[in-house]
Design a protein around this motif. Structure first.
Motif, PDB file in Angstrom:
ATOM      1  N   GLY A 112       0.812  -1.215   0.000  1.00  0.00           N
ATOM      2  CA  GLY A 112       0.000   0.000   0.000  1.00  0.00           C
ATOM      3  C   GLY A 112       0.844   1.264   0.000  1.00  0.00           C
ATOM      4  O   GLY A 112       0.541   2.222  -0.708  1.00  0.00           O
ATOM      5  N   ILE A 113       1.906   1.262   0.769  1.00  0.00           N
ATOM      6  CA  ILE A 113       2.794   2.416   0.819  1.00  0.00           C
ATOM      7  C   ILE A 113       3.482   2.612  -0.529  1.00  0.00           C
ATOM      8  O   ILE A 113       3.563   3.729  -1.046  1.00  0.00           O
ATOM      9  CB  ILE A 113       3.821   2.272   1.968  1.00  0.00           C
ATOM     10  CG1 ILE A 113       3.090   2.284   3.315  1.00  0.00           C
ATOM     11  CG2 ILE A 113       4.862   3.379   1.901  1.00  0.00           C
ATOM     12  CD1 ILE A 113       3.950   1.852   4.481  1.00  0.00           C
ATOM     13  N   GLU A 114       3.951   1.516  -1.117  1.00  0.00           N
ATOM     14  CA  GLU A 114       4.586   1.604  -2.433  1.00  0.00           C
ATOM     15  C   GLU A 114       3.592   2.081  -3.487  1.00  0.00           C
ATOM     16  O   GLU A 114       3.902   2.974  -4.281  1.00  0.00           O
ATOM     17  CB  GLU A 114       5.135   0.230  -2.837  1.00  0.00           C
ATOM     18  CG  GLU A 114       6.310  -0.231  -2.025  1.00  0.00           C
ATOM     19  CD  GLU A 114       6.655  -1.693  -2.265  1.00  0.00           C
ATOM     20  OE1 GLU A 114       7.749  -2.088  -1.843  1.00  0.00           O
ATOM     21  OE2 GLU A 114       5.839  -2.429  -2.861  1.00  0.00           O
ATOM     22  N   ALA A 115       2.404   1.474  -3.492  1.00  0.00           N
ATOM     23  CA  ALA A 115       1.388   1.858  -4.482  1.00  0.00           C
ATOM     24  C   ALA A 115       1.001   3.322  -4.314  1.00  0.00           C
ATOM     25  O   ALA A 115       0.862   4.063  -5.288  1.00  0.00           O
ATOM     26  CB  ALA A 115       0.159   0.966  -4.350  1.00  0.00           C
ATOM     27  N   GLY A 116       0.837   3.735  -3.067  1.00  0.00           N
ATOM     28  CA  GLY A 116       0.487   5.128  -2.801  1.00  0.00           C
ATOM     29  C   GLY A 116       1.557   6.085  -3.266  1.00  0.00           C
ATOM     30  O   GLY A 116       1.266   7.135  -3.842  1.00  0.00           O
ATOM     31  N   SER A 117       2.813   5.722  -3.047  1.00  0.00           N
ATOM     32  CA  SER A 117       3.897   6.612  -3.476  1.00  0.00           C
ATOM     33  C   SER A 117       3.956   6.728  -4.993  1.00  0.00           C
ATOM     34  O   SER A 117       4.447   7.716  -5.521  1.00  0.00           O
ATOM     35  CB  SER A 117       5.239   6.137  -2.926  1.00  0.00           C
ATOM     36  OG  SER A 117       5.646   4.946  -3.561  1.00  0.00           O
ATOM     37  N   MET A 118       3.407   5.723  -5.677  1.00  0.00           N
ATOM     38  CA  MET A 118       3.334   5.762  -7.138  1.00  0.00           C
ATOM     39  C   MET A 118       2.031   6.409  -7.618  1.00  0.00           C
ATOM     40  O   MET A 118       1.772   6.476  -8.814  1.00  0.00           O
ATOM     41  CB  MET A 118       3.432   4.337  -7.708  1.00  0.00           C
ATOM     42  CG  MET A 118       4.732   3.622  -7.398  1.00  0.00           C
ATOM     43  SD  MET A 118       6.138   4.340  -8.232  1.00  0.00           S
ATOM     44  CE  MET A 118       5.717   4.058  -9.921  1.00  0.00           C
ATOM     45  N   GLY A 119       1.208   6.866  -6.663  1.00  0.00           N
ATOM     46  CA  GLY A 119      -0.045   7.530  -7.013  1.00  0.00           C
ATOM     47  C   GLY A 119      -1.113   6.589  -7.528  1.00  0.00           C
ATOM     48  O   GLY A 119      -1.959   6.989  -8.327  1.00  0.00           O
ATOM     49  N   LYS A 120      -1.110   5.354  -7.050  1.00  0.00           N
ATOM     50  CA  LYS A 120      -2.099   4.382  -7.500  1.00  0.00           C
ATOM     51  C   LYS A 120      -3.271   4.336  -6.530  1.00  0.00           C
ATOM     52  O   LYS A 120      -3.082   4.250  -5.317  1.00  0.00           O
ATOM     53  CB  LYS A 120      -1.475   2.977  -7.611  1.00  0.00           C
ATOM     54  CG  LYS A 120      -0.342   2.912  -8.599  1.00  0.00           C
ATOM     55  CD  LYS A 120      -0.806   3.309  -9.991  1.00  0.00           C
ATOM     56  CE  LYS A 120       0.331   3.391 -10.979  1.00  0.00           C
ATOM     57  NZ  LYS A 120      -0.113   3.780 -12.309  1.00  0.00           N
ATOM     58  N   PRO A 121      -4.501   4.386  -7.042  1.00  0.00           N
ATOM     59  CA  PRO A 121      -5.666   4.206  -6.167  1.00  0.00           C
ATOM     60  C   PRO A 121      -5.616   2.812  -5.550  1.00  0.00           C
ATOM     61  O   PRO A 121      -5.120   1.869  -6.172  1.00  0.00           O
ATOM     62  CB  PRO A 121      -6.859   4.329  -7.108  1.00  0.00           C
ATOM     63  CG  PRO A 121      -6.341   4.914  -8.364  1.00  0.00           C
ATOM     64  CD  PRO A 121      -4.882   4.582  -8.426  1.00  0.00           C
ATOM     65  N   ILE A 122      -6.136   2.689  -4.338  1.00  0.00           N
ATOM     66  CA  ILE A 122      -6.081   1.429  -3.597  1.00  0.00           C
ATOM     67  C   ILE A 122      -7.488   1.003  -3.209  1.00  0.00           C
ATOM     68  O   ILE A 122      -8.291   1.811  -2.746  1.00  0.00           O
ATOM     69  CB  ILE A 122      -5.222   1.589  -2.325  1.00  0.00           C
ATOM     70  CG1 ILE A 122      -3.796   2.005  -2.693  1.00  0.00           C
ATOM     71  CG2 ILE A 122      -5.221   0.311  -1.495  1.00  0.00           C
ATOM     72  CD1 ILE A 122      -2.971   2.491  -1.513  1.00  0.00           C
ATOM     73  N   VAL A 123      -7.776  -0.287  -3.374  1.00  0.00           N
ATOM     74  CA  VAL A 123      -8.993  -0.906  -2.856  1.00  0.00           C
ATOM     75  C   VAL A 123      -8.516  -2.000  -1.913  1.00  0.00           C
ATOM     76  O   VAL A 123      -7.725  -2.853  -2.301  1.00  0.00           O
ATOM     77  CB  VAL A 123      -9.860  -1.510  -3.986  1.00  0.00           C
ATOM     78  CG1 VAL A 123     -11.037  -2.274  -3.406  1.00  0.00           C
ATOM     79  CG2 VAL A 123     -10.351  -0.417  -4.929  1.00  0.00           C
ATOM     80  N   THR A 124      -8.971  -1.952  -0.664  1.00  0.00           N
ATOM     81  CA  THR A 124      -8.477  -2.909   0.325  1.00  0.00           C
ATOM     82  C   THR A 124      -9.562  -3.284   1.318  1.00  0.00           C
ATOM     83  O   THR A 124     -10.624  -2.674   1.359  1.00  0.00           O
ATOM     84  CB  THR A 124      -7.246  -2.345   1.063  1.00  0.00           C
ATOM     85  OG1 THR A 124      -6.674  -3.383   1.870  1.00  0.00           O
ATOM     86  CG2 THR A 124      -7.608  -1.155   1.929  1.00  0.00           C
ATOM     87  N   THR A 125      -9.274  -4.291   2.115  1.00  0.00           N
ATOM     88  CA  THR A 125     -10.179  -4.699   3.183  1.00  0.00           C
ATOM     89  C   THR A 125      -9.972  -3.790   4.388  1.00  0.00           C
ATOM     90  O   THR A 125      -8.956  -3.112   4.504  1.00  0.00           O
ATOM     91  CB  THR A 125      -9.899  -6.161   3.578  1.00  0.00           C
ATOM     92  OG1 THR A 125      -8.498  -6.318   3.789  1.00  0.00           O
ATOM     93  CG2 THR A 125     -10.347  -7.116   2.490  1.00  0.00           C
ATOM     94  N   ASN A 126     -10.926  -3.807   5.272  1.00  0.00           N
ATOM     95  CA  ASN A 126     -10.901  -2.945   6.451  1.00  0.00           C
ATOM     96  C   ASN A 126     -10.477  -3.754   7.676  1.00  0.00           C
ATOM     97  O   ASN A 126     -11.145  -3.755   8.687  1.00  0.00           O
ATOM     98  CB  ASN A 126     -12.285  -2.324   6.639  1.00  0.00           C
ATOM     99  CG  ASN A 126     -12.249  -1.135   7.554  1.00  0.00           C
ATOM    100  OD1 ASN A 126     -11.204  -0.747   8.054  1.00  0.00           O
ATOM    101  ND2 ASN A 126     -13.397  -0.552   7.796  1.00  0.00           N
ATOM    102  N   PHE A 127      -9.381  -4.485   7.541  1.00  0.00           N
ATOM    103  CA  PHE A 127      -8.883  -5.332   8.622  1.00  0.00           C
ATOM    104  C   PHE A 127      -7.594  -4.777   9.174  1.00  0.00           C
ATOM    105  O   PHE A 127      -6.808  -4.169   8.467  1.00  0.00           O
ATOM    106  CB  PHE A 127      -8.606  -6.758   8.122  1.00  0.00           C
ATOM    107  CG  PHE A 127      -9.826  -7.513   7.737  1.00  0.00           C
ATOM    108  CD1 PHE A 127     -10.769  -7.887   8.679  1.00  0.00           C
ATOM    109  CD2 PHE A 127     -10.041  -7.865   6.421  1.00  0.00           C
ATOM    110  CE1 PHE A 127     -11.895  -8.582   8.319  1.00  0.00           C
ATOM    111  CE2 PHE A 127     -11.164  -8.573   6.047  1.00  0.00           C
ATOM    112  CZ  PHE A 127     -12.093  -8.931   7.002  1.00  0.00           C
TER     113      PHE A 127
END
Length: 135
Positions: free
Chosen positions: A26-41
């Motif tokens: 998630g941190i890597e994807a975010g730093s690349m400006g990618k939207p994220i869909v994830t679970t709430n766990f």
């Protein structure tokens, strides 16, 4: 860089995790400006869903219905919810741009310098909490 190249191909990053205290993906994807869909766990939900950015908008879209636990983790309901959220990001350009900007901004908080600076404070806080609870 191989990771940058791979993330470069993605329009959105799906993280359907059950147990993830702090997702490096998630941190890597975010730093690349990618939207994220994830679970709430666990940590993933805390980092990306329950803690909105400074403007109060989400950093990631949550999978609305939880995955079942046990051997049949991927229930049809959860898969449908994951698919629905991925479709939202893929088909709604404004949403994708907003999530992308939020993820890029938020990922800047996760640096080695900050971790090194704040890590000792964690132990101080834990000690204060231990003393307060012992009293």
């Amino acid at each position: 860089d191989v990771l940058a190249s791979l993330y470069g191909f993605a329009n959105v990053v799906a993280m359907p995790t059950h147990h993830d205290s702090c997702s490096l993906v998630g941190i890597e994807a975010g730093s690349m400006g990618k939207p994220i869909v994830t679970t709430n766990f666990s940590g993933t939900g805390e980092i990306y869903i329950r803690k909105p950015n400074e403007a109060g908008t989400p950093i990631a879209l949550p999978v609305r219905k939880p995955f079942a636990s046990g051997p049949k983790r991927y229930s049809g309901v959860a898969v449908d919810s994951l698919t629905e959220q991925l479709e939202r990001v893929i088909t709604d350009d404004a949403l994708a741009i907003q999530l992308s900007e939020n993820a890029r901004t938020y990922s800047k908080h996760f640096t080695a310098e900050r971790m090194g600076r704040e890590y000792p404070n964690l132990f101080d806080e834990l000690e204060r909490s231990r003393v307060a609870n012992a009293a």
